[in-house]
Enzyme design. Structure first.
Site, short mmCIF file in Angstrom:
data_model
loop_
_atom_site.label_atom_id
_atom_site.label_comp_id
_atom_site.label_asym_id
_atom_site.label_seq_id
_atom_site.Cartn_x
_atom_site.Cartn_y
_atom_site.Cartn_z
N HIS A 105 44.12 37.71 28.73
CA HIS A 105 45.58 37.64 28.68
C HIS A 105 46.15 38.66 27.69
O HIS A 105 47.12 39.34 27.97
CB HIS A 105 46.04 36.23 28.28
CG HIS A 105 46.14 35.28 29.44
ND1 HIS A 105 45.06 34.64 29.96
CD2 HIS A 105 47.21 34.89 30.19
CE1 HIS A 105 45.44 33.87 30.97
NE2 HIS A 105 46.75 34.01 31.13
N LYS A 127 43.56 22.89 31.57
CA LYS A 127 43.59 21.47 31.19
C LYS A 127 44.44 21.31 29.94
O LYS A 127 44.52 22.21 29.11
CB LYS A 127 42.17 20.93 30.95
CG LYS A 127 41.47 21.51 29.74
CD LYS A 127 40.16 20.81 29.46
CE LYS A 127 39.29 21.57 28.50
NZ LYS A 127 39.43 21.18 27.10
#
Lengths: 280, 194
Positions: B40, B106
């Site tokens: 990222h 998650k």
């Protein structure tokens, strides 16, 4: 003096980390089976079933239980009548980790520097805790500790006047804010007392007690049960999707501390609670 | 018990995004890209410098995951979601500027992230953590796309079949972590819970 060749340690470490990454301990499996029976949420039940199925698949297909094969954490209790030969003990431990992670296709999750973050490509260095004990044996515990649950760990230098209710509040608030992050149902290791690093070490060691084995201190045993019940009333549930199985066990260790201090540390373990040990 | 599931295909189109609701159980099919923290960071740096991006992010589904290495004869090792909140800072930019449409991970996200899901019409799914040997069976192909030097943090393109996820944040501002746990909360002593 008893002499132990460090090559023996390398091979023991290699075997322990292999075993730990593919085979969930039986006490964890049993706790998950019991939790599945008692879980009120259908989603929660299903997740617990999947976790149990995953443990069988991992063993059968020789795939790691979790893609996060963890920080290789090693506890070594060395009998004071033992002498090591054949090389440097720490290097021997790291060589065992290197071999286990390379030959079993385990994920290498360690970076060489927390700021520049280059992967060391072999999951070393391990985090090693040595203790000297009486006798001529060596006890080795290998614990691949996942990053997600380790991140959901908390330490607070509380005040002696804060009392037990503040400790409970700190623990419950920590679990609540952790939510789904540490892959519930979790196991909580809690250290109370000691100093800054001792309380953290106790929290980690507390994770290693067998689930279902009572705390030898009856007061702590009662406290563990009370906190566990309160955590499971938070509603977080398996994977945070709702239910009454947020935590499988709370384990507390305590130690004497300074008149001014009351350190408390929570070390969170995920449901893939992997650890194996051997005594040489 | 069998879950009522919706079979969904990537790239996820706007009409599917409209109908998805927090709590829906999805079997995801098609292609998705793995990206964790370091990947990222590099994508955002490339965007800032107006450099080429490692893959077409428009409409893409991103899986916050770093699998274990593939043993001989297997497509992939074990694979499962990592904690998503670490990616929040980057995700806001990727939704706004790069047009990603779905993320899988998650754990809960920030209030800003939820707002961004509404604003840019994006969805956040959770996959079950710690069942990585099982989830690996749903990955039918895996191809290295970029950043091999990052090891487990490299970007991979997966082709998935019936990959099970749950909608956590929909485009209407709902959050299933809140909804799902609310009915099971029954603390007797609220004095312990702030």
């Amino acid at each position: 003096m008893r002499n132990i060749d460090v090559n023996e340690i390398t091979s023991a470490i290699e075997k322990l980390f292999e075993k730990a990454n593919f085979e969930l301990p039986s006490d964890v499996v049993n706790a998950l089976i019991e939790a599945e029976k008692k879980e009120n949420s259908m989603t929660g039940k299903e997740i617990l079933e999947q976790i149990l199925l995953n443990s069988q698949t991992a063993l059968k297909d020789h795939l790691p239980l979790c893609q996060d094969c963890g920080t290789a954490t090693v506890f070594m209790e060395i009998g004071q009548d033992v002498a090591f030969s054949g090389g440097d003990l720490k290097s021997a431990i790291n060589e065992g980790v290197r071999k286990a992670y390379n030959s079993n296709y385990l994920r290498k999750s360690i970076v060489n520097d927390p700021l520049t973050r280059i992967n060391t490509q072999d999951n070393t260095p391990a985090v090693i805790h040595f203790d000297i004990v009486p006798g001529d044996k060596v006890r080795i515990i290998a614990m691949p500790k996942g990053g997600g649950c380790e991140n959901m760990s908390f330490l607070k230098m509380m005040l002696p006047s804060d009392g037990i209710d503040s400790i409970k509040r700190f623990i419950l608030e920590s679990v609540r804010t952790s939510g789904a992050n540490p892959c519930p149902p979790t196991i909580l290791g809690i250290g109370i007392g000691g100093n800054l690093e001792q309380t953290a070490l106790m929290a980690k060691k507390a994770l290693l007690r067998k689930i279902g084995a009572p705390n030898p201190d009856p007061d702590l045993d009662a406290l563990e049960k009370e906190i566990l019940a309160e955590i499971n009333n938070l509603g977080i549930g398996p994977q945070g999707l709702g239910g009454n199985t947020t935590c499988l066990a709370v384990h507390i260790l305590k130690a004497p501390c300074h008149i001014a201090s009351m350190p408390v540390c929570i070390n969170t373990g995920c449901h893939s609670h992997r650890h194996k040990e051997i005594t040489i | 018990m069998t879950w009522t599931t919706i079979r969904l295909y990537t790239p996820i189109n706007d009409s599917d995004l409209e109908t998805l609701k927090a709590g829906d159980r999805i079997l995801l099919n098609g292609e998705m890209y793995t990206a964790r923290d370091q990947a990222h960071k590099r994508i955002i740096e490339s965007m800032e410098r107006e450099m080429p991006l490692p893959f077409d992010l428009q409409g893409a589904t991103i899986f916050y995951a770093g699998p274990s290495p593939a043993p001989p004869g297997k497509i992939i090792g074990s694979v499962g979601p990592t904690t998503s909140i670490r990616m929040d800072k980057y995700a806001l930019e990727l939704m706004e500027k790069a047009g990603i449409k779905a993320m899988i991970g998650k754990g809960g996200r920030s209030p800003e992230f939820r707002e961004a899901c509404k604003k840019y019409k994006c969805v956040y799914f959770s996959a079950t953590g710690g069942i990585a040997a099982l989830l690996s069976q749903k990955v039918k192909s895996s191809e290295l796309v970029a950043y091999e030097d990052l090891g487990p943090e490299a970007i991979l393109k997966f082709r998935i079949e019936d990959f099970p996820v749950i909608v956590i944040n929909d485009i209407h501002g709902n959050d299933y972590y809140e909804i799902g746990s609310a009915s099971f909360k029954k603390n007797k002593f609220d004095r312990f819970v702030i």
